[in-house]
Design an enzyme around this catalytic site. Structure first.
Site, PDB file in Angstrom:
ATOM      1  N   ARG A  35       0.828  -1.219   0.000  1.00 38.02           N
ATOM      2  CA  ARG A  35       0.000   0.000   0.000  1.00 38.02           C
ATOM      3  C   ARG A  35       0.863   1.270   0.000  1.00 38.02           C
ATOM      4  O   ARG A  35       0.520   2.255   0.651  1.00 38.02           O
ATOM      5  CB  ARG A  35      -0.938   0.030   1.212  1.00 38.02           C
ATOM      6  CG  ARG A  35      -2.017  -1.023   1.176  1.00 38.02           C
ATOM      7  CD  ARG A  35      -3.194  -0.587   0.321  1.00 38.02           C
ATOM      8  NE  ARG A  35      -4.214  -1.622   0.287  1.00 38.02           N
ATOM      9  CZ  ARG A  35      -5.367  -1.545   0.926  1.00 38.02           C
ATOM     10  NH1 ARG A  35      -5.660  -0.490   1.635  1.00 38.02           N
ATOM     11  NH2 ARG A  35      -6.227  -2.527   0.825  1.00 38.02           N
ATOM     12  N   ARG A  39      -3.504   7.107   0.647  1.00 38.58           N
ATOM     13  CA  ARG A  39      -3.927   8.325   1.323  1.00 38.58           C
ATOM     14  C   ARG A  39      -2.890   8.997   2.209  1.00 38.58           C
ATOM     15  O   ARG A  39      -3.010  10.171   2.527  1.00 38.58           O
ATOM     16  CB  ARG A  39      -5.182   8.042   2.160  1.00 38.58           C
ATOM     17  CG  ARG A  39      -6.455   8.336   1.391  1.00 38.58           C
ATOM     18  CD  ARG A  39      -7.677   7.999   2.225  1.00 38.58           C
ATOM     19  NE  ARG A  39      -7.708   6.563   2.517  1.00 38.58           N
ATOM     20  CZ  ARG A  39      -8.545   5.989   3.389  1.00 38.58           C
ATOM     21  NH1 ARG A  39      -9.387   6.726   4.070  1.00 38.58           N
ATOM     22  NH2 ARG A  39      -8.521   4.684   3.573  1.00 38.58           N
ATOM     23  N   ARG A  48      -6.795  12.075  -6.001  1.00 41.33           N
ATOM     24  CA  ARG A  48      -7.899  11.140  -5.746  1.00 41.33           C
ATOM     25  C   ARG A  48      -9.247  11.752  -6.153  1.00 41.33           C
ATOM     26  O   ARG A  48     -10.116  11.067  -6.687  1.00 41.33           O
ATOM     27  CB  ARG A  48      -7.896  10.743  -4.265  1.00 41.33           C
ATOM     28  CG  ARG A  48      -9.070   9.882  -3.821  1.00 41.33           C
ATOM     29  CD  ARG A  48      -9.143   8.567  -4.554  1.00 41.33           C
ATOM     30  NE  ARG A  48     -10.386   7.870  -4.256  1.00 41.33           N
ATOM     31  CZ  ARG A  48     -11.535   8.117  -4.872  1.00 41.33           C
ATOM     32  NH1 ARG A  48     -11.608   9.043  -5.815  1.00 41.33           N
ATOM     33  NH2 ARG A  48     -12.618   7.446  -4.553  1.00 41.33           N
ATOM     34  N   ASP A  85      -7.134  -2.819  -7.249  1.00 43.62           N
ATOM     35  CA  ASP A  85      -7.646  -3.477  -6.056  1.00 43.62           C
ATOM     36  C   ASP A  85      -7.961  -4.929  -6.376  1.00 43.62           C
ATOM     37  O   ASP A  85      -8.249  -5.272  -7.524  1.00 43.62           O
ATOM     38  CB  ASP A  85      -8.909  -2.771  -5.539  1.00 43.62           C
ATOM     39  CG  ASP A  85      -9.213  -3.207  -4.118  1.00 43.62           C
ATOM     40  OD1 ASP A  85      -8.559  -2.702  -3.182  1.00 43.62           O
ATOM     41  OD2 ASP A  85     -10.063  -4.100  -3.936  1.00 43.62           O
ATOM     42  N   TYR A 161     -14.847 -11.724   0.407  1.00 43.62           N
ATOM     43  CA  TYR A 161     -15.551 -10.452   0.146  1.00 43.62           C
ATOM     44  C   TYR A 161     -16.786 -10.683  -0.730  1.00 43.62           C
ATOM     45  O   TYR A 161     -17.813 -10.022  -0.565  1.00 43.62           O
ATOM     46  CB  TYR A 161     -14.622  -9.441  -0.527  1.00 43.62           C
ATOM     47  CG  TYR A 161     -13.585  -8.869   0.413  1.00 43.62           C
ATOM     48  CD1 TYR A 161     -13.892  -7.822   1.267  1.00 43.62           C
ATOM     49  CD2 TYR A 161     -12.293  -9.374   0.443  1.00 43.62           C
ATOM     50  CE1 TYR A 161     -12.944  -7.305   2.135  1.00 43.62           C
ATOM     51  CE2 TYR A 161     -11.333  -8.870   1.305  1.00 43.62           C
ATOM     52  CZ  TYR A 161     -11.663  -7.827   2.152  1.00 43.62           C
ATOM     53  OH  TYR A 161     -10.735  -7.328   3.018  1.00 43.62           O
TER      54      TYR A 161
HETATM   55  O1  1CP Z   1      -0.044   0.582  -3.124  1.00 41.13           O
HETATM   56  C1  1CP Z   1      -0.574  -0.546  -3.193  1.00 41.13           C
HETATM   57  O2  1CP Z   1      -0.319  -1.464  -2.408  1.00 41.13           O
HETATM   58  C2  1CP Z   1      -1.472  -0.831  -4.395  1.00 41.13           C
HETATM   59  C3  1CP Z   1      -2.855  -0.713  -4.201  1.00 41.13           C
HETATM   60  C4  1CP Z   1      -3.752  -1.714  -3.480  1.00 41.13           C
HETATM   61  C5  1CP Z   1      -3.606  -3.092  -3.196  1.00 41.13           C
HETATM   62  C6  1CP Z   1      -2.418  -3.982  -3.422  1.00 41.13           C
HETATM   63  C7  1CP Z   1      -5.024  -1.329  -3.040  1.00 41.13           C
HETATM   64  C8  1CP Z   1      -5.558   0.036  -3.131  1.00 41.13           C
HETATM   65  N1  1CP Z   1      -5.672  -2.446  -2.569  1.00 41.13           N
HETATM   66  C9  1CP Z   1      -4.836  -3.527  -2.629  1.00 41.13           C
HETATM   67  C10 1CP Z   1      -5.124  -4.932  -2.265  1.00 41.13           C
HETATM   68  C11 1CP Z   1      -6.273  -5.224  -1.361  1.00 41.13           C
HETATM   69  N2  1CP Z   1      -7.545  -4.713  -1.382  1.00 41.13           N
HETATM   70  C12 1CP Z   1      -6.245  -6.216  -0.349  1.00 41.13           C
HETATM   71  C13 1CP Z   1      -5.049  -7.092  -0.065  1.00 41.13           C
HETATM   72  C14 1CP Z   1      -4.049  -6.413   0.767  1.00 41.13           C
HETATM   73  C15 1CP Z   1      -4.456  -6.086   2.173  1.00 41.13           C
HETATM   74  O3  1CP Z   1      -4.687  -7.037   2.934  1.00 41.13           O
HETATM   75  O4  1CP Z   1      -4.534  -4.906   2.490  1.00 41.13           O
HETATM   76  C16 1CP Z   1      -7.490  -6.251   0.258  1.00 41.13           C
HETATM   77  C17 1CP Z   1      -7.923  -7.155   1.400  1.00 41.13           C
HETATM   78  C18 1CP Z   1      -8.319  -5.304  -0.397  1.00 41.13           C
HETATM   79  C19 1CP Z   1      -9.755  -5.045  -0.131  1.00 41.13           C
HETATM   80  C20 1CP Z   1      -9.980  -3.609   0.128  1.00 41.13           C
HETATM   81  N3  1CP Z   1      -9.986  -2.649  -0.837  1.00 41.13           N
HETATM   82  C21 1CP Z   1     -10.113  -2.956   1.376  1.00 41.13           C
HETATM   83  C22 1CP Z   1     -10.055  -3.627   2.736  1.00 41.13           C
HETATM   84  C23 1CP Z   1     -11.395  -3.811   3.315  1.00 41.13           C
HETATM   85  C24 1CP Z   1     -11.295  -4.516   4.660  1.00 41.13           C
HETATM   86  O5  1CP Z   1     -11.633  -5.709   4.731  1.00 41.13           O
HETATM   87  O6  1CP Z   1     -10.898  -3.877   5.640  1.00 41.13           O
HETATM   88  C25 1CP Z   1     -10.268  -1.581   1.133  1.00 41.13           C
HETATM   89  C26 1CP Z   1     -10.499  -0.478   2.106  1.00 41.13           C
HETATM   90  C27 1CP Z   1     -10.152  -1.411  -0.278  1.00 41.13           C
HETATM   91  C28 1CP Z   1     -10.147  -0.137  -1.039  1.00 41.13           C
HETATM   92  C29 1CP Z   1      -8.786   0.331  -1.387  1.00 41.13           C
HETATM   93  N4  1CP Z   1      -7.869  -0.371  -2.137  1.00 41.13           N
HETATM   94  C30 1CP Z   1      -6.740   0.374  -2.331  1.00 41.13           C
HETATM   95  C31 1CP Z   1      -6.953   1.640  -1.676  1.00 41.13           C
HETATM   96  C32 1CP Z   1      -5.984   2.789  -1.668  1.00 41.13           C
HETATM   97  C33 1CP Z   1      -8.228   1.584  -1.088  1.00 41.13           C
HETATM   98  C34 1CP Z   1      -8.922   2.704  -0.325  1.00 41.13           C
HETATM   99  C35 1CP Z   1      -9.850   3.388  -1.261  1.00 41.13           C
HETATM  100  C36 1CP Z   1     -10.590   4.514  -0.630  1.00 41.13           C
HETATM  101  O7  1CP Z   1     -11.312   4.262   0.345  1.00 41.13           O
HETATM  102  O8  1CP Z   1     -10.423   5.628  -1.135  1.00 41.13           O
END
Ligand code: 1CP
Length: 354
Positions: A35, A39, A48, A85, A161
């Site tokens: 990540r 943000r 964004r 994502d 999910y």
């Molecule tokens: O910089 C990076 O790492 C690239 C971007 C990236 C990656 C690799 C994002 C952006 N998401 C992911 C993978 C991801 N998404 C995972 C696996 C890694 C981890 O465990 O964190 C998972 C479980 C998700 C699912 C997901 N997408 C969540 C988690 C929900 C939960 O169960 O708590 C969330 C909040 C997202 C949205 C998301 N994905 C990425 C960002 C920056 C965001 C936030 C978007 C926003 O709210 O504006």
């Protein structure tokens, strides 16, 4: 660091990250952070707002390319990770997926055989065309020594999910589904294995140098369930991807798998094993690193906290893994409130200049 397309832009990477995946060790470990785009970066917050929803952002190649490159420009990491994502896969299978701001993902929950039958039989790669365009653009903009990592979620984590339809603290709905509807879950997992192979293969085609499989929710499962829904599908995914793409470089990050980490490392066939926050580096240096290169595993909360405690633990991780191939990373993703200065401090420390 300068990041620009143009003459001399490489199609493939060949720097320290790739060498480490090949099992080599030379000097300081390469560094990237899960990540690393997002943000906590002011320049990310600035762009964004240019897309309405988070999915619109991921599917806008210009914005997604910019978000991928921002942390490389600022910190000179050894690898960029595609900005996207894991939930674009259910989307490209025809499930409704959206992200409410501040609330996390929202999907039409998959609960019945009827819901499963409404999914496409195969991943619609056309729906993901903007992602592949982003991969192409990023690869063309990166220096040769900087790798581009593509990714997908592991079948179990993506399924969790799809079943719950939202973020949960422990994947309770998917675990219950596994006990009540094992045959349906098996069909969903099989579909996701195939979809993930198609998806990762296409990311390699577009220019990814390596991929990471995120099994973020592996640790929600008891051991026998983990073997069936976590380890077996990931192993099959890797085997099938390698049948199509023998040289594919693959990292597996299965969170909180405790006693089954060694089995995973020994059997899944990945080039490197991601270690989460709970793993003791000294233990992993003796038990996991001889089997495969390791990646990890600083606590993201310590990066948020900063201070001298951060330096101490970074040094401890560096020392523990100094005898073999190691990619420095966190044990999970950067938290949004992390001060940028702390990331700078970490980078200097890992590079031996602070
Ligand atoms: O910089 C990076 O790492 C690239 C971007 C990236 C990656 C690799 C994002 C952006 N998401 C992911 C993978 C991801 N998404 C995972 C696996 C890694 C981890 O465990 O964190 C998972 C479980 C998700 C699912 C997901 N997408 C969540 C988690 C929900 C939960 O169960 O708590 C969330 C909040 C997202 C949205 C998301 N994905 C990425 C960002 C920056 C965001 C936030 C978007 C926003 O709210 O504006």
């Amino acid at each position: 660091m300068e990041v620009s397309p143009g003459p001399g832009a490489a199609q493939t990477a060949e720097g320290p990250f790739i060498q480490t995946l090949a099992g080599q060790r030379a000097g300081r470990p390469p560094l990237w952070l899960m990540r690393q785009a997002g943000r906590y970066l002011p320049e990310y917050r600035e762009i964004r707002g240019k897309a309405q929803s988070f999915l619109d952002f991921c599917f806008n190649p210009q914005l997604a390319t910019e978000a991928t490159l921002q942390p490389i420009r600022r910190f000179g990491f050894d690898a960029a990770i595609l900005f996207s994502d894991i939930l674009v896969v259910p989307y490209a299978l025809g499930q409704e997926v959206s992200f409410e701001s501040g609330e996390g993902p929202s999907l039409a929950p998959l609960q019945t055989a009827h819901d499963l039958a409404r999914l496409a039989a195969r991943l619609d790669l056309g729906r993901l065309a903007p992602v592949f365009e982003t991969v192409e653009r990023v690869r063309a903009s990166l220096p040769r020594a900087t790798a581009l990592i593509g990714f997908c979620g592991a079948p179990w984590t993506v399924a969790s999910y799809m079943i719950a339809g939202r973020a949960t603290s422990d994947q309770h709905p998917a675990r219950l589904f596994a006990y009540r509807e094992p045959e349906l879950l098996q069909r969903l997992i099989d579909l996701l294995v195939e979809a993930s192979v198609d998806y990762l293969d296409r990311q390699f085609e577009a220019g990814a140098d390596a991929v990471q499989i995120f099994d973020s929710w592996a640790g929600a499962l008891p051991a026998a369930e983990l073997a069936r829904w976590g380890l077996a599908p990931v192993t099959r995914l890797i085997r099938d991807l390698r049948l199509r793409r023998p040289g594919a470089r693959i990292i597996v990050f299965s969170r909180v798998v405790s006693s089954q980490l060694l089995e995973l490392a020994g059997t899944c066939g990945a080039d490197a094993i991601g270690l989460d926050t709970i793993v003791d580096p000294d233990w992993a240096a003796g038990a996991v690193q001889p089997i495969a290169p390791v990646q990890g595993n600083l606590d993201p909360l310590l990066l948020l906290a900063g201070g001298r405690g951060l330096d101490t633990v970074v040094d401890r991780i560096l020392a523990a893994f100094a005898g073999g191939p190691h990619i420095f990373n966190l044990g999970h993703g950067i938290l949004p409130d992390t001060p940028v200065e702390n990331v700078q401090q970490l980078v200097r420390r890992v590079r031996g200049s602070g």
